[in-house]
Design a protein around this motif. Structure first.
Motif, PDB file in Angstrom:
ATOM      1  N   VAL A 109       0.856  -1.182   0.000  1.00 37.68           N
ATOM      2  CA  VAL A 109       0.000   0.000   0.000  1.00 37.68           C
ATOM      3  C   VAL A 109       0.895   1.236   0.000  1.00 37.68           C
ATOM      4  CG1 VAL A 109      -1.740   1.314   1.292  1.00 37.68           C
ATOM      5  CG2 VAL A 109      -1.838  -1.178   1.240  1.00 37.68           C
ATOM      6  N   GLY A 110       0.541   2.228  -0.811  1.00 38.70           N
ATOM      7  CA  GLY A 110       1.316   3.453  -0.877  1.00 38.70           C
ATOM      8  C   GLY A 110       0.495   4.654  -0.455  1.00 38.70           C
ATOM      9  N   LEU A 111       1.195   5.669   0.081  1.00 40.09           N
ATOM     10  CA  LEU A 111       0.551   6.924   0.480  1.00 40.09           C
ATOM     11  C   LEU A 111       1.375   8.094  -0.019  1.00 40.09           C
ATOM     12  CD1 LEU A 111      -0.258   6.167   4.228  1.00 40.09           C
ATOM     13  CD2 LEU A 111      -1.856   6.126   2.310  1.00 40.09           C
ATOM     14  N   CYS A 112       0.696   9.154  -0.444  1.00 43.47           N
ATOM     15  CA  CYS A 112       1.385  10.397  -0.765  1.00 43.47           C
ATOM     16  C   CYS A 112       1.759  11.071   0.553  1.00 43.47           C
ATOM     17  CB  CYS A 112       0.501  11.301  -1.620  1.00 43.47           C
ATOM     18  SG  CYS A 112      -0.960  11.936  -0.769  1.00 43.47           S
ATOM     19  N   GLU A 113       2.592  12.093   0.491  1.00 40.53           N
ATOM     20  CA  GLU A 113       3.057  12.769   1.709  1.00 40.53           C
ATOM     21  C   GLU A 113       1.892  13.317   2.531  1.00 40.53           C
ATOM     22  OE1 GLU A 113       5.673  14.068   4.568  1.00 40.53           O
ATOM     23  OE2 GLU A 113       6.181  12.878   2.816  1.00 40.53           O
ATOM     24  N   ASP A 114       0.920  13.953   1.876  1.00 38.52           N
ATOM     25  CA  ASP A 114      -0.218  14.536   2.598  1.00 38.52           C
ATOM     26  C   ASP A 114      -1.029  13.477   3.344  1.00 38.52           C
ATOM     27  OD1 ASP A 114       0.448  17.088   1.741  1.00 38.52           O
ATOM     28  OD2 ASP A 114      -0.982  17.066   0.074  1.00 38.52           O
ATOM     29  N   HIS A 115      -1.346  12.380   2.673  1.00 34.02           N
ATOM     30  CA  HIS A 115      -2.138  11.342   3.323  1.00 34.02           C
ATOM     31  C   HIS A 115      -1.322  10.592   4.373  1.00 34.02           C
ATOM     32  CE1 HIS A 115      -5.024  11.846  -0.112  1.00 34.02           C
ATOM     33  NE2 HIS A 115      -5.779  11.925   0.969  1.00 34.02           N
ATOM     34  N   PHE A 116      -0.025  10.468   4.171  1.00 30.79           N
ATOM     35  CA  PHE A 116       0.831   9.868   5.193  1.00 30.79           C
ATOM     36  C   PHE A 116       0.797  10.713   6.459  1.00 30.79           C
ATOM     37  CE2 PHE A 116       5.104   9.446   7.140  1.00 30.79           C
ATOM     38  CZ  PHE A 116       5.028   8.108   7.498  1.00 30.79           C
ATOM     39  N   GLN A 117       0.914  12.038   6.311  1.00 36.80           N
ATOM     40  CA  GLN A 117       0.855  12.938   7.460  1.00 36.80           C
ATOM     41  C   GLN A 117      -0.505  12.859   8.154  1.00 36.80           C
ATOM     42  OE1 GLN A 117       3.246  14.639   8.928  1.00 36.80           O
ATOM     43  NE2 GLN A 117       4.754  13.965   7.434  1.00 36.80           N
ATOM     44  N   ASP A 118      -1.571  12.793   7.356  1.00 30.45           N
ATOM     45  CA  ASP A 118      -2.924  12.659   7.927  1.00 30.45           C
ATOM     46  C   ASP A 118      -3.033  11.406   8.790  1.00 30.45           C
ATOM     47  OD1 ASP A 118      -3.698  14.951   6.600  1.00 30.45           O
ATOM     48  OD2 ASP A 118      -4.824  13.885   5.035  1.00 30.45           O
ATOM     49  N   ARG A 119      -2.538  10.277   8.288  1.00 27.36           N
ATOM     50  CA  ARG A 119      -2.613   9.025   9.040  1.00 27.36           C
ATOM     51  C   ARG A 119      -1.768   9.100  10.306  1.00 27.36           C
ATOM     52  NH1 ARG A 119      -5.513   9.053   5.217  1.00 27.36           N
ATOM     53  NH2 ARG A 119      -6.696  10.047   6.827  1.00 27.36           N
ATOM     54  N   LEU A 120      -0.584   9.748  10.236  1.00 30.54           N
ATOM     55  CA  LEU A 120       0.246   9.905  11.429  1.00 30.54           C
ATOM     56  C   LEU A 120      -0.461  10.739  12.492  1.00 30.54           C
ATOM     57  CD1 LEU A 120       3.889  10.465  10.132  1.00 30.54           C
ATOM     58  CD2 LEU A 120       2.957   8.474  11.292  1.00 30.54           C
ATOM     59  N   GLU A 121      -1.137  11.808  12.062  1.00 30.28           N
ATOM     60  CA  GLU A 121      -1.872  12.651  13.012  1.00 30.28           C
ATOM     61  C   GLU A 121      -3.004  11.861  13.664  1.00 30.28           C
ATOM     62  OE1 GLU A 121      -3.072  16.203  10.975  1.00 30.28           O
ATOM     63  OE2 GLU A 121      -0.985  16.775  10.576  1.00 30.28           O
ATOM     64  N   GLU A 122      -3.706  11.060  12.888  1.00 26.38           N
ATOM     65  CA  GLU A 122      -4.777  10.233  13.447  1.00 26.38           C
ATOM     66  C   GLU A 122      -4.215   9.243  14.469  1.00 26.38           C
ATOM     67  OE1 GLU A 122      -6.949   8.302  10.358  1.00 26.38           O
ATOM     68  OE2 GLU A 122      -7.569  10.192   9.448  1.00 26.38           O
ATOM     69  N   LEU A 123      -3.083   8.646  14.148  1.00 22.01           N
ATOM     70  CA  LEU A 123      -2.454   7.700  15.064  1.00 22.01           C
ATOM     71  C   LEU A 123      -2.006   8.403  16.338  1.00 22.01           C
ATOM     72  CD1 LEU A 123      -1.415   4.851  15.632  1.00 22.01           C
ATOM     73  CD2 LEU A 123       0.694   5.485  14.440  1.00 22.01           C
ATOM     74  N   ALA A 124      -1.441   9.594  16.205  1.00 25.00           N
ATOM     75  CA  ALA A 124      -0.962  10.342  17.372  1.00 25.00           C
ATOM     76  C   ALA A 124      -2.115  10.714  18.302  1.00 25.00           C
ATOM     77  CB  ALA A 124      -0.216  11.587  16.930  1.00 25.00           C
ATOM     78  N   ASP A 125      -3.305  10.919  17.735  1.00 22.44           N
ATOM     79  CA  ASP A 125      -4.477  11.294  18.532  1.00 22.44           C
ATOM     80  C   ASP A 125      -5.188  10.091  19.137  1.00 22.44           C
ATOM     81  OD1 ASP A 125      -4.026  13.943  17.968  1.00 22.44           O
ATOM     82  OD2 ASP A 125      -5.465  14.028  16.323  1.00 22.44           O
ATOM     83  N   SER A 126      -4.769   8.891  18.777  1.00 26.13           N
ATOM     84  CA  SER A 126      -5.464   7.699  19.267  1.00 26.13           C
ATOM     85  C   SER A 126      -4.687   7.048  20.405  1.00 26.13           C
ATOM     86  CB  SER A 126      -5.639   6.692  18.124  1.00 26.13           C
ATOM     87  OG  SER A 126      -4.400   6.084  17.829  1.00 26.13           O
ATOM     88  N   ASP A 127      -5.332   6.124  21.062  1.00 25.29           N
ATOM     89  CA  ASP A 127      -4.685   5.371  22.129  1.00 25.29           C
ATOM     90  C   ASP A 127      -3.735   4.313  21.571  1.00 25.29           C
ATOM     91  OD1 ASP A 127      -5.983   6.786  24.114  1.00 25.29           O
ATOM     92  OD2 ASP A 127      -7.670   5.380  24.194  1.00 25.29           O
ATOM     93  N   ALA A 128      -3.844   4.026  20.284  1.00 24.36           N
ATOM     94  CA  ALA A 128      -3.018   2.978  19.678  1.00 24.36           C
ATOM     95  C   ALA A 128      -1.535   3.290  19.798  1.00 24.36           C
ATOM     96  CB  ALA A 128      -3.400   2.789  18.210  1.00 24.36           C
ATOM     97  N   LEU A 129      -1.150   4.535  19.602  1.00 27.16           N
ATOM     98  CA  LEU A 129       0.262   4.907  19.703  1.00 27.16           C
ATOM     99  C   LEU A 129       0.754   4.744  21.140  1.00 27.16           C
ATOM    100  CD1 LEU A 129       2.778   5.909  18.255  1.00 27.16           C
ATOM    101  CD2 LEU A 129       2.022   8.236  18.702  1.00 27.16           C
TER     102      LEU A 129
END
Length: 53
Positions: free
Chosen positions: A21-41
């Motif tokens: 699976v590939g992500l562009c820079e913008d969507h990669f950053q979006d996913r990182l922000e979502e992860l940072a806001d979740s309990d998963a990290l």
């Protein structure tokens, strides 16, 4: 490779069990922000025993 979410070129790609699976820079950053806001990290840091320096 194209981004999973849009038609741009993928800047980051990951592969697991033969699926890539590939992500562009913008969507990669979006996913990182979502992860940072979740309990998963937090849970992952505890599992790996990672402390910030």
């Amino acid at each position: 490779m194209r981004c999973h979410y849009c038609d741009r070129s993928a800047d980051v790609s990951v592969e697991k069990d033969g699926l890539q699976v590939g992500l562009c820079e913008d969507h990669f950053q979006d996913r990182l922000e979502e992860l940072a806001d979740s309990d998963a990290l937090h849970d992952l840091r505890e599992q790996l025993d990672i402390d910030r320096a």
